[in-house]
Motif scaffolding. Structure first.
Motif, PDB file in Angstrom:
ATOM      1  N   UNK A  70       7.609  -4.561  50.402  1.00 37.98           N
ATOM      2  CA  UNK A  70       7.475  -5.409  49.219  1.00 37.98           C
ATOM      3  C   UNK A  70       8.645  -5.220  48.265  1.00 37.98           C
ATOM      4  N   UNK A  71       9.282  -4.033  48.289  1.00 35.73           N
ATOM      5  CA  UNK A  71      10.422  -3.784  47.391  1.00 35.73           C
ATOM      6  C   UNK A  71      11.568  -4.742  47.693  1.00 35.73           C
ATOM      7  N   UNK A  72      11.757  -5.068  48.970  1.00 37.01           N
ATOM      8  CA  UNK A  72      12.816  -6.004  49.348  1.00 37.01           C
ATOM      9  C   UNK A  72      12.503  -7.379  48.775  1.00 37.01           C
TER      10      UNK A  72
ATOM     11  N   UNK B 108      13.322 -11.734  44.627  1.00 34.51           N
ATOM     12  CA  UNK B 108      12.706 -12.585  43.602  1.00 34.51           C
ATOM     13  C   UNK B 108      13.352 -12.335  42.230  1.00 34.51           C
ATOM     14  N   UNK B 109      13.719 -11.094  41.961  1.00 31.37           N
ATOM     15  CA  UNK B 109      14.378 -10.773  40.693  1.00 31.37           C
ATOM     16  C   UNK B 109      15.730 -11.472  40.599  1.00 31.37           C
ATOM     17  N   UNK B 110      16.456 -11.492  41.698  1.00 32.39           N
ATOM     18  CA  UNK B 110      17.740 -12.198  41.704  1.00 32.39           C
ATOM     19  C   UNK B 110      17.516 -13.684  41.424  1.00 32.39           C
TER      20      UNK B 110
ATOM     21  N   UNK C 165       4.200 -12.406  43.795  1.00 24.43           N
ATOM     22  CA  UNK C 165       3.695 -11.191  43.142  1.00 24.43           C
ATOM     23  C   UNK C 165       2.511 -11.601  42.269  1.00 24.43           C
ATOM     24  N   UNK C 166       1.329 -10.969  42.453  1.00 24.28           N
ATOM     25  CA  UNK C 166       0.103 -11.463  41.797  1.00 24.28           C
ATOM     26  C   UNK C 166       0.146 -11.467  40.276  1.00 24.28           C
ATOM     27  N   UNK C 167       0.671 -10.392  39.665  1.00 25.82           N
ATOM     28  CA  UNK C 167       0.623 -10.274  38.212  1.00 25.82           C
ATOM     29  C   UNK C 167       2.014 -10.422  37.603  1.00 25.82           C
TER      30      UNK C 167
END
Length: 360
Positions: free
Chosen positions: A305-307, A312-314, A349-351
């Motif tokens: 999930x970290x990948x 998603x952050x990018x 990501x749920x939250x």
């Protein structure tokens, strides 16, 4: 060569030129001179078109597939400059020949020179041929190792390449590691493809990747793979105690990329070209390093999930108008101050999660 001299061969200078499979180098030469340290001499692509090679004894021996000999006292102006250099240094006789190896690769060429007053005798020449035959198998072993090492490092990265060469090659083999994940991507790459010629796109991509790669390497990161116009990289943190240093390295790499691309964009603007724009996502987490694929075609990658979060952050950098988006997990272990951009949703990501960026 020291042992050869002890055995009675009057060798003063020895050189071997090895053809490589390497992204920057075409060949590597190794020079031994009696009583001196061995020199490694890198040869870049295009060496075969330069005066250093054209007309040299190395070219003669390789292309004519026969030994070449020069009595150095009998040189004239038409002889290659390397022969004059060897004579000026004290050489009296020069002999070059190819070393036989298998697999159809360009044969290494070796050269011998002596400073013995009478030059090489017929017995010396016979001994040198036998010597080269005996050295061939060992030399080929080193060539094969060099090729495997270079190919693995070039296509997989140094750390992953070494894991593969050390035996991590079975499908399903994996190892959990904690790392800082980096994902960077060009913006409007589709538009650039439409506006630019393919050769221009290729040049842009290579220049961009080089700047990112330089920054990562300078601060402890390593590229895992190129995904289209994106770069997936990681900064390993074997112990949680190292995370403050590792996250600092990732931020310093991000700052270097920003500065380098700003400078590159100034040059592009002067030439009337579009600027390069990009985003970087940073996250800390546990990922699985391992092999995925078919039984006979594998990819060594990171899974977890970290990948997904780093990617998603990018993707959020464009919406938030910043070049770097980092997760709260990254900020928590980072000693450098960062600026909060509030909470936002990441796809998948749920939250909602808090997002951070560089303070400057």
């Amino acid at each position: 060569m020291d042992r050869v001299v002890e055995a009675g061969l009057p060798i003063w200078r020895f050189y071997i030129g090895l053809q490589l499979i390497h992204p920057q180098l075409q060949a590597m030469g190794f020079m031994w001179r009696r009583g001196e340290p061995v020199q490694a001499i890198a040869r870049g692509y295009g060496i075969q078109f330069t005066p250093a090679y054209i007309g040299s004894p190395m070219q003669e021996a390789r292309e004519q597939a026969r030994p070449v000999r020069y009595r150095l006292a009998e040189l004239n102006e038409s002889n290659h400059e390397v022969l004059h250099e060897v004579r000026a240094a004290g050489g009296t006789d020069y002999y070059a020949l190819s070393m036989r190896i298998s697999h159809g690769r360009p044969m290494p060429v070796v050269t011998f020179a002596t400073d013995h007053e009478g030059g090489f005798s017929a017995a010396d020449i016979d001994d040198m041929h036998r010597l080269i035959d005996m050295m061939g198998a060992v030399t080929e072993m080193h060539i094969e190792h060099s090729i495997a090492d270079t190919v693995a490092n070039t296509y997989l990265g140094r750390q992953v390449g070494q894991r593969i060469l050390n035996g991590a090659i079975r499908r399903g083999d994996g190892e959990e590691i904690r790392a800082v994940l980096w994902f960077s991507d060009l913006r409007d790459f589709t538009g650039l493809n439409e506006r630019l010629q393919p050769s221009e796109v290729l040049e842009l991509l290579n220049n961009y990747f080089q700047l990112v790669g330089n920054a990562l390497a300078a601060h402890g990161g390593e590229i895992l793979k190129f995904v289209g116009d994106g770069v997936m990289a990681y900064f390993p943190a074997e112990d949680a105690l190292f995370l403050p240093m590792v996250t600092a390295g990732a931020l310093n790499a991000a700052r270097q990329v920003i500065g380098d691309i700003e400078a590159a964009n100034e040059a592009r603007a002067a030439g009337g070209a579009d600027p390069v724009r990009f985003g970087i996502g940073l996250h800390v987490g546990t990922v699985t390093f391992g092999n995925v694929g078919t039984e006979d075609r594998l990819d060594f990658t990171v899974i977890g999930s970290a990948v997904n979060r780093a990617s998603r952050l990018e993707g959020l950098t464009k919406a938030l108008g910043v070049q770097v988006c980092a997760s709260a997990d990254f900020n928590e272990v980072c000693m450098q101050p960062m600026k909060s951009l509030g909470t936002h949703r990441l796809r998948g990501v749920p939250k909602p999660v808090e997002i951070f960026t560089l303070p400057d």
